[in-house]
Enzyme design. Structure first.
Site, short mmCIF file in Angstrom:
data_model
loop_
_atom_site.label_atom_id
_atom_site.label_comp_id
_atom_site.label_asym_id
_atom_site.label_seq_id
_atom_site.Cartn_x
_atom_site.Cartn_y
_atom_site.Cartn_z
N SER A 137 0.85 -1.19 0.00
CA SER A 137 0.00 0.00 0.00
C SER A 137 0.89 1.23 0.00
O SER A 137 2.03 1.18 0.47
CB SER A 137 -0.86 0.01 1.27
OG SER A 137 -1.47 1.28 1.43
N TYR A 150 -1.31 -0.63 10.56
CA TYR A 150 -1.66 -1.00 9.17
C TYR A 150 -0.52 -0.64 8.22
O TYR A 150 -0.02 -1.48 7.47
CB TYR A 150 -2.96 -0.31 8.73
CG TYR A 150 -3.25 -0.60 7.27
CD1 TYR A 150 -3.59 -1.89 6.85
CD2 TYR A 150 -3.12 0.40 6.30
CE1 TYR A 150 -3.80 -2.17 5.50
CE2 TYR A 150 -3.34 0.12 4.95
CZ TYR A 150 -3.68 -1.17 4.57
OH TYR A 150 -3.88 -1.45 3.24
P1 NDP Z 1 -11.82 -5.71 0.60
O1 NDP Z 1 -12.20 -5.53 2.01
O2 NDP Z 1 -12.82 -5.41 -0.45
O3 NDP Z 1 -11.22 -7.19 0.37
C1 NDP Z 1 -10.38 -7.78 1.33
C2 NDP Z 1 -10.24 -9.27 1.05
O4 NDP Z 1 -9.34 -9.82 2.05
C3 NDP Z 1 -11.55 -10.02 1.17
O5 NDP Z 1 -11.70 -10.87 0.07
C4 NDP Z 1 -11.40 -10.82 2.46
O6 NDP Z 1 -12.03 -12.11 2.33
C5 NDP Z 1 -9.89 -11.02 2.53
N1 NDP Z 1 -9.48 -11.32 3.91
C6 NDP Z 1 -9.47 -10.50 4.99
N2 NDP Z 1 -9.13 -11.20 6.10
C7 NDP Z 1 -8.93 -12.49 5.71
C8 NDP Z 1 -8.59 -13.68 6.38
N3 NDP Z 1 -8.38 -13.74 7.72
N4 NDP Z 1 -8.48 -14.82 5.67
C9 NDP Z 1 -8.69 -14.82 4.32
N5 NDP Z 1 -9.02 -13.72 3.62
C10 NDP Z 1 -9.15 -12.56 4.32
O7 NDP Z 1 -10.52 -4.75 0.40
P2 NDP Z 1 -9.51 -4.52 -0.83
O8 NDP Z 1 -9.89 -5.29 -2.02
O9 NDP Z 1 -9.34 -3.05 -0.94
O10 NDP Z 1 -8.18 -5.09 -0.16
C11 NDP Z 1 -7.31 -6.00 -0.80
C12 NDP Z 1 -5.88 -5.66 -0.38
O11 NDP Z 1 -5.55 -4.36 -0.87
C13 NDP Z 1 -5.65 -5.61 1.11
O12 NDP Z 1 -4.39 -6.22 1.39
C14 NDP Z 1 -5.58 -4.11 1.41
O13 NDP Z 1 -4.80 -3.83 2.55
C15 NDP Z 1 -4.94 -3.60 0.16
N6 NDP Z 1 -5.09 -2.18 -0.18
C16 NDP Z 1 -6.33 -1.61 -0.30
C17 NDP Z 1 -6.43 -0.28 -0.67
C18 NDP Z 1 -7.74 0.42 -0.76
O14 NDP Z 1 -7.77 1.68 -0.70
N7 NDP Z 1 -8.85 -0.27 -0.93
C19 NDP Z 1 -5.23 0.51 -1.02
C20 NDP Z 1 -3.99 -0.20 -0.85
C21 NDP Z 1 -3.93 -1.50 -0.48
P3 NDP Z 1 -12.97 -12.81 3.44
O15 NDP Z 1 -13.48 -11.73 4.34
O16 NDP Z 1 -14.04 -13.50 2.65
O17 NDP Z 1 -12.06 -13.77 4.12
C1 8X3 Z 2 -5.05 1.62 1.93
C2 8X3 Z 2 -4.61 2.98 1.53
O1 8X3 Z 2 -4.06 5.28 2.42
O2 8X3 Z 2 -6.24 4.35 2.98
O3 8X3 Z 2 -3.96 0.78 1.94
O4 8X3 Z 2 -4.23 3.53 4.05
S1 8X3 Z 2 -4.78 4.08 2.81
#
Ligand code: NDP
Ligand code: 8X3
Length: 255
Positions: A137, A150
């Protein structure tokens, strides 16, 4: 033989979009996550291309069992998309919940390294042309109040990706840290303990990255010529601008 991608966090956001993008373009997808019903939806949408496996990133045994359950016709694995993860809480230290910190470390760090460890033998079978894309991120580089643990878990992902490259040297496996900025998904709803209104509000008056943007980036990375390794890729929406560090005036200090 069709190439195969193993995706963590396939039930939502980036992972679900990447599942759809790869399956639509002829790859087989092993889609993982905890929510079985969402995996079933993806399987129903792409019956021959998506195989869902329930997996909890916070339990090493669950990851081992999931890898063991990969059907033979979904092996070997060409790409691992280490995407599953979460942020919990928005408060600055010390007003935090230690359970949130533990879950973020267990998911974003331990889950990612255990998944990598268990998948490596299947990626090595492909060797040249295989790749691992780890989702970090921009929060690993840009500090903000409440980003504490985080952002630090994502700094781990950044450095682990670099170190993994040195450990996989000579195998042909590429490793990339993919570091997105502001993106629409269920991320904010999860972070706020289920506040979907806050989630909508976050993206209502601006144009964030969309999950499909990340899916296309992963597609590009996985399909680059086998001799090309993108070490780090940071992606932001045009509406998000990195700025210089903040300077406080003397009267802004509390002591
Ligand atoms: P979502 O919340 O839409 O998706 C998160 C996914 O992670 C879900 O499919 C969830 O599946 C899975 N997950 C969470 N905990 C567990 C667990 N214990 N076991 C298995 N799966 C798990 O968020 P995003 O698509 O945005 O996030 C995806 C990645 O991108 C993350 O690593 C996040 O930190 C990162 N990110 C997101 C940003 C944003 O602004 N959205 C920016 C930068 C990075 P389930 O709950 O079904 O297990
Ligand atoms: C998620 C991006 O800037 O909201 O990884 O933490 S931020």
């Amino acid at each position: 033989m069709k190439p195969v991608i193993f995706i963590t966090g396939a039930t939502s956001g980036f992972g679900a979009a990447t599942t759809r993008h790869f399956a639509s373009n002829g790859w087989k997808v092993i889609a993982t996550g905890r929510r079985r019903e969402r995996l079933a939806e993806l399987e129903a949408q792409f019956p021959e291309f998506v195989h869902g496996i329930e997996m909890d990133l916070t339990h090493h045994e669950s990851i081992k069992a999931a890898v063991k359950a990969i059907p033979e016709n979904f092996q070997p694995v060409t790409c691992l998309f280490n995407n599953g993860g979460l942020a919990l809480g928005t408060n600055p230290i010390p007003d935090i919940d230690p359970a949130h910190w533990r879950t973020m470390v267990e998911t974003n760090i331990m889950g990612l390294i255990h998944t990598t460890l268990e998948l490596l033998p299947l990626l090595k079978q492909v060797g040249r042309g295989a790749s691992i894309v780890n989702v970090g991120s921009i929060a690993q580089r840009f500090a903000y109040p409440g980003g504490n643990v985080y952002g630090a878990t994502k700094a781990f992902v950044h450095q682990f990706s670099a170190n993994l490259r040195t450990d996989t040297m000579g195998t042909g496996i590429r490793v990339t840290a993919l570091e997105p900025g502001h993106a629409k998904s269920e991320f904010t709803a999860v972070r706020t303990g289920g506040d979907f209104e806050a989630n909508e509000k976050m993206y209502a008056d601006n144009d964030p990255l969309m999950p499909e943007d990340i899916a296309q980036t992963v597609w590009w990375l996985a399909n680059l010529p086998a001799h090309v390794n993108v070490n780090v890729i940071e992606v932001m929406p045009v509406c998000q601008v990195p700025q210089r560090p903040v300077i406080l005036k003397r009267e802004e200090f509390s002591a």
